[in-house]
Design an enzyme around this catalytic site. Structure first.
Site, PDB file in Angstrom:
ATOM      1  N   ASN A  37       0.899   1.092  21.333  1.00 36.85           N
ATOM      2  CA  ASN A  37       1.230  -0.325  21.352  1.00 36.85           C
ATOM      3  C   ASN A  37       2.723  -0.580  21.075  1.00 36.85           C
ATOM      4  OD1 ASN A  37       0.931  -3.042  21.526  1.00 36.85           O
ATOM      5  ND2 ASN A  37      -0.460  -3.251  19.776  1.00 36.85           N
ATOM      6  N   HIS A 122     -13.881  -7.290  13.015  1.00 36.17           N
ATOM      7  CA  HIS A 122     -12.787  -7.988  12.333  1.00 36.17           C
ATOM      8  C   HIS A 122     -13.090  -9.470  12.190  1.00 36.17           C
ATOM      9  CE1 HIS A 122      -9.135  -5.140  13.058  1.00 36.17           C
ATOM     10  NE2 HIS A 122     -10.203  -4.482  12.690  1.00 36.17           N
ATOM     11  N   ARG A 147     -14.648  -6.228   8.402  1.00 38.14           N
ATOM     12  CA  ARG A 147     -13.326  -6.314   7.808  1.00 38.14           C
ATOM     13  C   ARG A 147     -12.954  -7.779   7.674  1.00 38.14           C
ATOM     14  NH1 ARG A 147      -7.553  -4.644  10.433  1.00 38.14           N
ATOM     15  NH2 ARG A 147      -7.582  -6.864  10.998  1.00 38.14           N
ATOM     16  N   TYR A 159      -0.454 -10.431   8.941  1.00 36.55           N
ATOM     17  CA  TYR A 159      -1.203  -9.474   9.751  1.00 36.55           C
ATOM     18  C   TYR A 159      -2.695  -9.799   9.694  1.00 36.55           C
ATOM     19  CZ  TYR A 159      -4.165  -5.832  11.085  1.00 36.55           C
ATOM     20  OH  TYR A 159      -5.188  -5.176  11.691  1.00 36.55           O
ATOM     21  N   ASP A 210      -7.660  -4.539   5.243  1.00 36.22           N
ATOM     22  CA  ASP A 210      -6.493  -3.778   5.697  1.00 36.22           C
ATOM     23  C   ASP A 210      -5.230  -4.340   5.046  1.00 36.22           C
ATOM     24  OD1 ASP A 210      -5.414  -2.665   9.022  1.00 36.22           O
ATOM     25  OD2 ASP A 210      -4.619  -2.289   7.005  1.00 36.22           O
ATOM     26  N   HIS A 212      -2.354  -2.945   5.347  1.00 41.65           N
ATOM     27  CA  HIS A 212      -1.396  -2.756   6.447  1.00 41.65           C
ATOM     28  C   HIS A 212      -0.005  -2.347   5.970  1.00 41.65           C
ATOM     29  CE1 HIS A 212      -0.134  -3.585  10.680  1.00 41.65           C
ATOM     30  NE2 HIS A 212      -1.404  -3.299  10.876  1.00 41.65           N
ATOM     31  N   GLU A 236      -7.483  -0.417   3.136  1.00 41.15           N
ATOM     32  CA  GLU A 236      -6.816   0.399   4.162  1.00 41.15           C
ATOM     33  C   GLU A 236      -5.309   0.284   4.097  1.00 41.15           C
ATOM     34  OE1 GLU A 236      -8.048  -0.690   8.060  1.00 41.15           O
ATOM     35  OE2 GLU A 236      -6.351   0.305   9.011  1.00 41.15           O
ATOM     36  N   GLU A 262      -4.234   5.598  10.576  1.00 45.43           N
ATOM     37  CA  GLU A 262      -4.205   5.173  11.988  1.00 45.43           C
ATOM     38  C   GLU A 262      -2.855   5.472  12.634  1.00 45.43           C
ATOM     39  OE1 GLU A 262      -5.062   0.969  11.431  1.00 45.43           O
ATOM     40  OE2 GLU A 262      -3.058   0.517  12.171  1.00 45.43           O
ATOM     41  N   ARG A 283      -8.229   7.845   9.000  1.00 46.11           N
ATOM     42  CA  ARG A 283      -8.303   6.884  10.110  1.00 46.11           C
ATOM     43  C   ARG A 283      -7.732   7.422  11.428  1.00 46.11           C
ATOM     44  NH1 ARG A 283      -9.913   2.371  11.172  1.00 46.11           N
ATOM     45  NH2 ARG A 283      -8.035   1.073  11.308  1.00 46.11           N
ATOM     46  N   HIS A 312      -9.620   4.653  13.786  1.00 50.33           N
ATOM     47  CA  HIS A 312      -8.966   3.429  14.252  1.00 50.33           C
ATOM     48  C   HIS A 312      -9.592   3.031  15.588  1.00 50.33           C
ATOM     49  CE1 HIS A 312      -4.841   1.589  15.596  1.00 50.33           C
ATOM     50  NE2 HIS A 312      -5.583   0.676  15.028  1.00 50.33           N
ATOM     51  N   ASP A 316      -5.837  -2.506  20.951  1.00 50.16           N
ATOM     52  CA  ASP A 316      -4.779  -1.831  21.703  1.00 50.16           C
ATOM     53  C   ASP A 316      -5.095  -0.358  21.948  1.00 50.16           C
ATOM     54  OD1 ASP A 316      -3.942  -2.565  18.774  1.00 50.16           O
ATOM     55  OD2 ASP A 316      -3.089  -0.577  19.101  1.00 50.16           O
ATOM     56  N   GLU A 339     -14.096   1.782  13.676  1.00 52.05           N
ATOM     57  CA  GLU A 339     -13.587   0.426  13.924  1.00 52.05           C
ATOM     58  C   GLU A 339     -13.862   0.058  15.374  1.00 52.05           C
ATOM     59  OE1 GLU A 339      -9.402   0.058  13.393  1.00 52.05           O
ATOM     60  OE2 GLU A 339      -9.394  -2.100  13.669  1.00 52.05           O
ATOM     61  N   TRP A 402       5.334  -4.360   8.418  1.00 54.08           N
ATOM     62  CA  TRP A 402       4.429  -5.377   9.001  1.00 54.08           C
ATOM     63  C   TRP A 402       3.004  -4.880   8.883  1.00 54.08           C
ATOM     64  CZ3 TRP A 402       1.306  -4.671  13.464  1.00 54.08           C
ATOM     65  CH2 TRP A 402       0.578  -5.820  13.788  1.00 54.08           C
TER      66      TRP A 402
HETATM   67  O1  LIG Z   1      -6.623  -1.405  11.360  1.00 54.95           O
HETATM   68  C1  LIG Z   1      -6.262  -1.969  12.393  1.00 54.95           C
HETATM   69  O2  LIG Z   1      -6.984  -2.197  13.363  1.00 54.95           O
HETATM   70  C2  LIG Z   1      -4.829  -2.451  12.475  1.00 54.95           C
HETATM   71  O3  LIG Z   1      -4.018  -1.733  11.619  1.00 54.95           O
HETATM   72  C3  LIG Z   1      -4.387  -2.482  13.902  1.00 54.95           C
HETATM   73  O4  LIG Z   1      -4.746  -3.732  14.395  1.00 54.95           O
HETATM   74  C4  LIG Z   1      -2.901  -2.277  14.143  1.00 54.95           C
HETATM   75  O5  LIG Z   1      -2.193  -3.342  13.562  1.00 54.95           O
HETATM   76  C5  LIG Z   1      -2.666  -2.214  15.633  1.00 54.95           C
HETATM   77  O6  LIG Z   1      -3.426  -1.166  16.172  1.00 54.95           O
HETATM   78  C6  LIG Z   1      -1.206  -2.002  15.942  1.00 54.95           C
HETATM   79  O7  LIG Z   1      -1.019  -1.937  17.337  1.00 54.95           O
HETATM   80 MG   LIG Z   2      -5.118  -0.807  10.086  1.00 53.09          MG
END
Ligand SMILES: O=C(O)[C@@H](O)[C@@H](O)[C@H](O)[C@H](O)CO
Ligand SMILES: [Mg+2]
Length: 402
Positions: A37, A122, A147, A159, A210, A212, A236, A262, A283, A312, A316, A339, A402
């Site tokens: 991504n 999610h 989640r 996020y 998450d 993040h 996470e 991830e 992940r 993960h 994307d 996920e 981020w």
């Molecule tokens: O756990 C997750 O799914 C996130 O961390 C993702 O949405 C991540 O932000 C994206 O894959 C980034 O492209």
């Molecule tokens: Mg994540």
């Protein structure tokens, strides 16, 4: 069986995907996901300009030899671009091998270890109330694990909070958008979200969150401790994981389970975390961690330390990755959770697939291979669109995670 051709297909049905297709002299083809991504074209070029010329004429059955050739032969090892390219080759070759055997891929990975693959979806909302309603909706859809992410009072965006509730695509601009982040506002808010969720739904469902990468280790320890009454399935990416040692500090302060990986692309990224039992779930996933072959190695190391998989599976990551991951998930002994962020109808039309959702679980399907194909004519209708992931800045302007 000789590799006679290979090509990269870049398509953008609602979001960008990069797919490698390998052809053989026996008419069998296989596909692998190569989507990274925000850096899609880097992987497309790595494959087209540097990998495909080396594949032509090789024996498609020699998956491990080709993996080693691409990993060691590049001299410059590891990294998300290299390992996503290798992953796409590996996944396409496993697809071919399973098709040649007339078997679903999981049968070549040791067969089923479980009846279905537990997934998590999610649920997100602009505030606690909206997020609670979204969790309710996922419970009604049959999810066992959910989640939860919500907006943070005082922050314009954060996020995990999406405009469209069933799909979450964070890449949103021809140049990175800039969000403002406040750790203090977040740390004050997060426990309130899970207090509201447990008060409404009790403890029957797994709740995940998450972070993040946005906290320092001690802040992550503070968050984990504050979430202990709510018994999360996992917290996470609590802190960036380049320094695997940092997780010792988190472990000293909380028993909230931790999931990381991830953004990992080889076993080396996770080795110390796993061997020191600093995490509970790994992940890493098919598309970014070197494919089925390497992900199995990561899972086997994790099994020695009772670390479970939690691949993960964001929007994307293409349906090709999801399909391959489900074959891995249903067979790997130390499975934890998968996920699953749904793809749009347009994406599903480009990538017809055999996998299915059933009451909080997913099944990979039983067609030969990993069960996912690409409709190249339809894919050609969706040209690549430059798109970047956002960046975060602290309130004083400092560039942050981020
Ligand atoms: O756990 C997750 O799914 C996130 O961390 C993702 O949405 C991540 O932000 C994206 O894959 C980034 O492209
Ligand atoms: Mg994540």
């Amino acid at each position: 069986m000789k590799i006679t051709g290979a090509r990269v297909i870049v398509t953008c049905p609602d979001r960008n995907f990069v797919t490698l297709k390998i052809e053989t002299d026996q008419g069998l083809t296989g596909i692998g996901d190569a989507t990274l991504n925000g850096r899609e074209l880097a992987v497309a070029s790595y494959l087209t300009d540097h990998v495909i010329p080396c594949l032509i004429g090789r024996d498609a059955h020699r998956i491990e030899d080709i993996w080693q050739y691409l990993y060691r032969g590049a001299y410059w090892r590891r990294g998300p671009v290299t390992m996503s390219a290798i992953a796409a080759v590996d996944t396409a070759l496993w697809d071919i091998k399973a098709k040649a055997a007339g078997l679903p891929l999981y049968q070549l990975l040791g067969g089923r270890s479980r009846d279905g693959v537990m997934i998590y979806g999610h649920a997100n909302g602009g505030d606690i109330a909206e997020t609670v309603d979204e969790v309710q909706r996922y419970i009604e859809m049959g999810y066992k694990a959910i989640r939860a992410q919500s907006g943070v009072p005082g922050l314009a965006s954060t996020y995990g909070v999406s405009k469209d509730k069933m799909f979450y695509e964070p890449a949103d601009g021809a140049l990175p958008t800039e969000n403002i982040w406040s750790t203090e506002k977040y740390l004050d808010h997060a426990p309130k979200l899970f207090d509201a969720l447990r008060s409404r739904f009790g403890f029957e469902h797994h709740l995940l969150h998450d972070v993040h990468h946005r906290l320092t280790p001690i802040e992550a320890g503070r968050l984990g401790k504050s979430l202990e009454p709510y018994r999360l399935f996992w917290m996470e990416d609590p802190t960036p994981a380049e320094n695997q040692e940092a997780f010792r500090l988190i472990r000293q302060h909380t028993v909230t389970p931790i999931a990381v990986g991830e953004v990992f692309n080889t076993i080396w990224d996770a080795k110390d975390l796993i061997q020191n039992q600093l995490i509970d779930y790994i992940r890493a996933t098919v598309v970014h961690a070197g494919g089925i072959s390497h992900l199995r190695r990561i899972a086997d190391l994790a099994a020695l330390y009772q670390v479970r998989t939690g691949c993960h599976g964001a929007t994307d990551l293409s349906p090709v990755c999801m399909g391959a991951a489900l074959h891995f998930d249903i067979s790997v002994p130390n499975f934890g959770v998968q996920e699953y962020m749904r793809h749009t109808e347009a994406t599903d039309a480009v990538f017809p697939h055999a996998y299915s959702f059933d009451a909080g679980y997913m099944l990979p399907g039983d067609v030969p291979g990993h069960g996912v194909e690409i409709d190249e004519a339809l894919a050609a209708k969706y040209p690549y669109q430059p798109s970047y992931l956002p960046v975060n800045r602290l309130e004083d302007g400092t560039l942050w995670n981020w």
